[in-house]
Enzyme design. Structure first.
Site, short mmCIF file in Angstrom:
data_model
loop_
_atom_site.label_atom_id
_atom_site.label_comp_id
_atom_site.label_asym_id
_atom_site.label_seq_id
_atom_site.Cartn_x
_atom_site.Cartn_y
_atom_site.Cartn_z
N LYS A 38 11.25 -15.38 -10.76
CA LYS A 38 10.19 -14.65 -11.36
C LYS A 38 9.05 -15.76 -12.40
O LYS A 38 9.28 -16.13 -12.91
CB LYS A 38 10.74 -13.81 -12.65
CG LYS A 38 9.55 -12.91 -13.35
CD LYS A 38 10.46 -11.34 -13.76
CE LYS A 38 9.26 -10.95 -15.40
NZ LYS A 38 9.70 -9.92 -15.65
N ASP A 60 -3.23 -6.69 5.33
CA ASP A 60 -4.27 -7.46 6.24
C ASP A 60 -4.63 -9.22 5.43
O ASP A 60 -4.65 -9.35 5.67
CB ASP A 60 -5.60 -7.17 5.67
CG ASP A 60 -5.81 -5.98 6.60
OD1 ASP A 60 -5.23 -5.56 7.57
OD2 ASP A 60 -6.57 -5.49 6.07
N ASN A 115 1.02 -1.22 -0.25
CA ASN A 115 0.15 -0.02 -0.20
C ASN A 115 0.90 1.47 -0.33
O ASN A 115 2.59 0.92 0.36
CB ASN A 115 -1.17 0.01 1.33
CG ASN A 115 -0.51 -0.42 2.94
OD1 ASN A 115 0.32 0.92 2.59
ND2 ASN A 115 -0.92 -1.18 3.18
#
Length: 410
Positions: free
Chosen positions: A296, A286, A216
């Site tokens: 990758k 969360d 975030n």
């Protein structure tokens, strides 16, 4: 550059006297003075004769209304200039401070205006030394520093790096922000002295593979402001930080860096047991990917539409709330995209918090990446306040005012 998490202002009643000595870093005294003034402080100045070989008194007089002194017997200055700082200022900062001034101060010599002012000053004195590494490490200088420390004199120790002479070592004048914060601390109430404060901050990252992760946009500014505010008021501060390595911290706060929510959870549990105040500001993910990959993941290995199974991360705030000891103060933060009132009340009760700070991250000048925030604050005594949009540095000071009067000073 002014950093949002150190931009503490509103100290218009404070007065600081700045001593400037004969170092090549004397030019930085102007920057230090302006930094103090930005906080609202009045700054008077004394330059030694050696300092005036590097920088002129006129430069200071052009930028401050307070007195600027340049010699013990100068004809155009006040008759009792040697007593001005003692009678008018709360703190005395010498930056840069040479080995010569350290020696004079340690042994009570008063043969020029600055050394006389230091001898007469009875409040907080702060030295920010700057000198060649050979001088800094010499027996005489270290002995003088020990003498002054025993007298209660404060130091902002020099940094290590390349010197003006071309040598490398310890002796560079400390950063302006460290000098500013140390001076500001001398003007603030030490009402958190003897207390230990834990702050977590920033985002967490949940890796999918080595080049992709879930996260975030938390900048860590709010948590960093709180950590520094706690230190300014005398607390011993521990910071557990998500991956915001670009966020500057002074040397007196050394963050413990983690990446994932599980790492943050373990670090917070480990350190919280010995803390008096626990302030959890981090924007912890969360959820995490149930599977992560060591290499990758190529687009060609996936279907056009695919799903990524996810699991819940542990709830740090709730787990610390469950193990909270009597006398510990637990403060949580809640970032919401709608009216946070009901959610804040729920978390306050269910997670055994003493206080919660809730904010809307969808409003302009509030929340992630902004130096400002608009918050609602609730505590377990039933007190609720909604604050206007304020700098995060100001919010952090207000929070500790609240904490001290509601929970500490009882």
């Amino acid at each position: 550059m002014i950093l949002p998490h150190t931009d503490f202002t509103g100290f218009s009643c404070g007065r600081v006297h700045l001593g400037v000595t004969g170092s090549v870093s004397a030019y930085r005294a102007i920057e230090i003075m302006r930094r103090l003034q930005r906080a609202g402080l009045s700054v008077s100045v004394t330059l030694t004769s050696s300092a005036q070989e590097f920088i002129q008194p006129l430069q200071f007089r052009s930028l401050t209304e307070a007195p600027v002194y340049e010699a013990l017997f100068a004809r155009d200055q006040a008759e009792f200039a040697h007593l001005y700082p003692a009678g008018n200022c709360r703190s005395f900062l010498v930056a840069p401070c040479t080995a010569n001034i350290l020696a004079k101060h340690a042994h009570g010599l008063a043969d020029d205006l600055l050394s006389t002012q230091l001898l007469a000053f009875t409040s907080t004195i702060i030295h920010a030394p700057a000198m060649n590494p050979r001088l800094w490490h010499s027996f005489a200088v270290q002995n003088n520093i020990s003498i002054l420390r025993d007298q209660g004199i404060c130091f902002v120790e020099p940094e290590t790096g390349l010197m003006a002479c071309g040598e490398s070592g310890t002796g560079r004048l400390a950063s302006t922000e460290e000098i500013f914060l140390t001076t500001l601390k001398s003007l603030m109430p030490q009402d958190l002295s003897g207390l230990r404060v834990l702050v977590n901050l920033g985002p967490t990252q949940e890796p999918f593979d080595p080049v992709r992760y879930l996260t975030n946009p938390s900048s860590g500014i709010m948590g960093a402001s709180i950590a520094i505010a706690a230190w300014l008021r005398g607390a011993a501060v521990t910071v557990i930080s998500g991956p915001v390595s670009s966020l500057w911290f002074p040397r007196f706060i050394t963050p413990i860096y983690i990446q994932t929510a599980q790492e943050m959870h373990q670090a917070c549990l480990d350190h919280s047991r010995t803390m008096n105040i626990i302030c959890l500001t981090a924007a912890v993910c969360d959820f995490r990917f149930k599977d992560s990959f060591p290499d990758k993941v190529k687009k060609t290995s996936l279907d056009q539409a695919f799903s990524l199974p996810m699991g819940k991360n542990p709830d740090i705030l709730a787990d610390i709330g469950r193990q909270k000891k009597s006398g510990q103060i637990l403060i949580g933060f809640a970032a919401e995209t709608s009216d946070p009132t009901n959610e804040a009340r729920r978390k306050l009760q269910e997670k055994n918090l003493d206080m919660i700070v809730a904010n809307r991250i969808d409003l302009p000048n509030s929340g992630f990446r902004s130096p400002m925030n608009q918050v609602m604050v609730l505590d377990r005594h039933g007190r609720v306040e909604t604050w206007p949009t304020l700098p995060k540095s100001e919010i952090s000071l207000r929070l500790f005012d609240w904490v001290f009067h509601a929970f500490v000073d009882v």
